[in-house]
Design an enzyme around this catalytic site. Structure first.
Site, PDB file in Angstrom:
ATOM      1  N   ARG A 157     -70.264  93.216  56.465  1.00 34.18           N
ATOM      2  CA  ARG A 157     -69.479  91.987  56.567  1.00 34.18           C
ATOM      3  C   ARG A 157     -69.415  91.442  55.143  1.00 34.18           C
ATOM      4  NH1 ARG A 157     -70.972  86.920  60.445  1.00 34.18           N
ATOM      5  NH2 ARG A 157     -71.866  86.164  58.484  1.00 34.18           N
ATOM      6  N   LYS A 203     -73.347  76.064  63.228  1.00 32.47           N
ATOM      7  CA  LYS A 203     -71.962  76.436  63.555  1.00 32.47           C
ATOM      8  C   LYS A 203     -71.744  76.586  65.063  1.00 32.47           C
ATOM      9  CE  LYS A 203     -72.758  81.365  62.820  1.00 32.47           C
ATOM     10  NZ  LYS A 203     -72.909  82.396  61.807  1.00 32.47           N
TER      11      LYS A 203
HETATM   12  C1  LIG Z   1     -74.154  82.707  61.615  1.00 35.68           C
HETATM   13  C2  LIG Z   1     -74.838  82.952  60.349  1.00 35.68           C
HETATM   14  C3  LIG Z   1     -76.223  82.787  60.249  1.00 35.68           C
HETATM   15  C4  LIG Z   1     -77.072  82.406  61.442  1.00 35.68           C
HETATM   16  O1  LIG Z   1     -77.251  83.512  62.272  1.00 35.68           O
HETATM   17  P1  LIG Z   1     -78.193  83.434  63.576  1.00 35.68           P
HETATM   18  O2  LIG Z   1     -78.294  84.833  64.005  1.00 35.68           O
HETATM   19  O3  LIG Z   1     -77.487  82.564  64.545  1.00 35.68           O
HETATM   20  O4  LIG Z   1     -79.491  82.867  63.138  1.00 35.68           O
HETATM   21  C5  LIG Z   1     -76.814  82.993  59.026  1.00 35.68           C
HETATM   22  N1  LIG Z   1     -76.095  83.347  57.950  1.00 35.68           N
HETATM   23  C6  LIG Z   1     -74.760  83.527  57.994  1.00 35.68           C
HETATM   24  C7  LIG Z   1     -74.037  83.915  56.758  1.00 35.68           C
HETATM   25  C8  LIG Z   1     -74.083  83.342  59.208  1.00 35.68           C
HETATM   26  O5  LIG Z   1     -72.765  83.520  59.257  1.00 35.68           O
END
Ligand SMILES: *Cc1c(COP(=O)(O)O)cnc(C)c1O
Length: 356
Positions: A131, A36
């Protein structure tokens, strides 16, 4: 080359992806590379493909469609709980989806049936970060509901910590997730393939065999892209760090009083910038702003440069103690944390410079 410019070290990102995939594979953990942060950038995506990444996740359908159109045929996980309004369009492009709402799961089922596809669902459980995720006490009911739906497959459970409240993944919450999976398997008399234990901040836990033997999947973004773990305030050892560097140009450089003059808005609170009376200081203003970066995530390369704050299009720095003599037109370089990198990738005003 026009400024502001983002230097992107593709081979370093590729090496991180390759190394992590190998390390996790040795522990029988599947890596899902979270892309992302790329904002749909196909050049960086190619680095992941070179690293032979076959499972990716993105939170934006627009990016997912772009990667599919660029020819990617591997597995795609919809990372953000999907909007009801995007489910119909999403189905052809994804293999699995994170869910926390029965209504969402039902609609996925409905459109999957229509489009003659089966979608894997992973239920997200909120273990404290507040969240996304269902509370543990309601997990069984949602799982049972999903089991009753057609064209969806209950693949497992997962959690995400660190991102909202900043709760650190640890032994306790991870063991809780493991226990929840086992309880669920017993109640439903059914084995779940996936225990998706978390993100980059969860990586440090896989050193513990008791945990790593139960975790089957990790979703990693930051660790691959910049080699850092911001939640645990750590650099990942033996990974390439800060693979994105911002170059921005000085448009004004003057000695000015560091203290502002006049009545300060918002009841004297001002705008949350770093304001300290240090007398007359040399101040450089750079042509990049909040629209392009998160200034709190910029780390100046040159010693003695301090970021004071930003407005939409300006970055304000104190360069009084800078090592080198600077002048208008000079370029300053900054390392970027994940948040600054994300915004820089999203900004159309920043030139992307791919370094192989
Ligand atoms: C962004 C995200 C991740 C990745 O997180 P990082 O800290 O960048 O490794 C994993 N799971 C979800 C649900 C996310 O939104």
């Amino acid at each position: 080359m026009s400024y502001p410019k983002l230097d992107i070290y593709l081979t370093k990102i590729e090496a991180n992806a390759q190394k992590l995939k190998k390390e996790l594979k040795a522990k029988k953990i599947k890596l899902t590379a979270v892309v992302k942060g790329l904002a749909g950038d196909v050049e960086i995506f190619k680095a992941y493909q070179k690293a032979d990444i076959k499972s990716i996740a993105d939170s934006r359908l627009k990016n997912i469609i772009k990667y599919r159109k660029a020819g990617y045929q591997g597995e795609i996980l919809m990372l953000r709980i999907p909007m009801l309004s995007e489910i119909e369009k999403m189905i052809p492009y994804v293999d699995s989806v994170l869910v926390s709402e029965a209504k969402t799961a039902s609609l996925i089922s409905k459109f999957a049936v229509k489009q003659k596809k089966v979608i894997d669902l992973i239920i997200m459980v909120d273990l404290g970060d507040r969240r996304e995720g269902i509370l543990a006490k309601n997990l069984l009911a949602l799982a049972a509901k999903i089991k009753s739906l057609s064209a969806v497959n209950l693949k497992g459970i997962g959690t995400n910590l660190g991102c909202f409240a900043g709760i650190i993944p640890d032994d306790e919450n991870t063991k809780k997730l493991i226990a929840l999976k086992k309880e669920l398997e017993n109640s439903l008399n059914f084995k779940l393939d996936i225990l998706s234990a978390g993100n980059t901040a969860t990586l440090k836990l896989i050193k513990e065999p008791e945990l790593s033997s139960e975790i089957t999947n990790l979703r990693i973004g930051e660790g691959i892209l910049i080699g850092t773990d911001i939640i645990n305030q750590d650099l990942l050892q033996d990974y390439n760090h800060y693979n994105f560097r911002l170059q921005a140009e000085i448009v004004e450089l003057k000695a000015k009083p560091s203290s502002p003059e006049g009545e300060i808005a918002f009841g004297g609170q001002g705008r949350g910038q770093l304001i300290e009376d240090k007398g007359l200081r040399k101040r450089a203003i750079l042509a990049v702003g909040k629209q392009d970066i998160d200034y709190q995530g910029l780390y100046p390369k040159q010693k003695g440069v301090q970021v004071l704050g930003a407005s939409s299009d300006h970055l304000i720095t104190d360069i009084t103690d800078a090592e080198l003599e600077l002048e208008v037109g000079d370029i300053l370089e900054f390392k970027l944390n994940y948040s600054a990198m994300l915004r820089a990738m999203t900004s159309q005003y920043i030139t992307k410079n791919y370094i192989k």
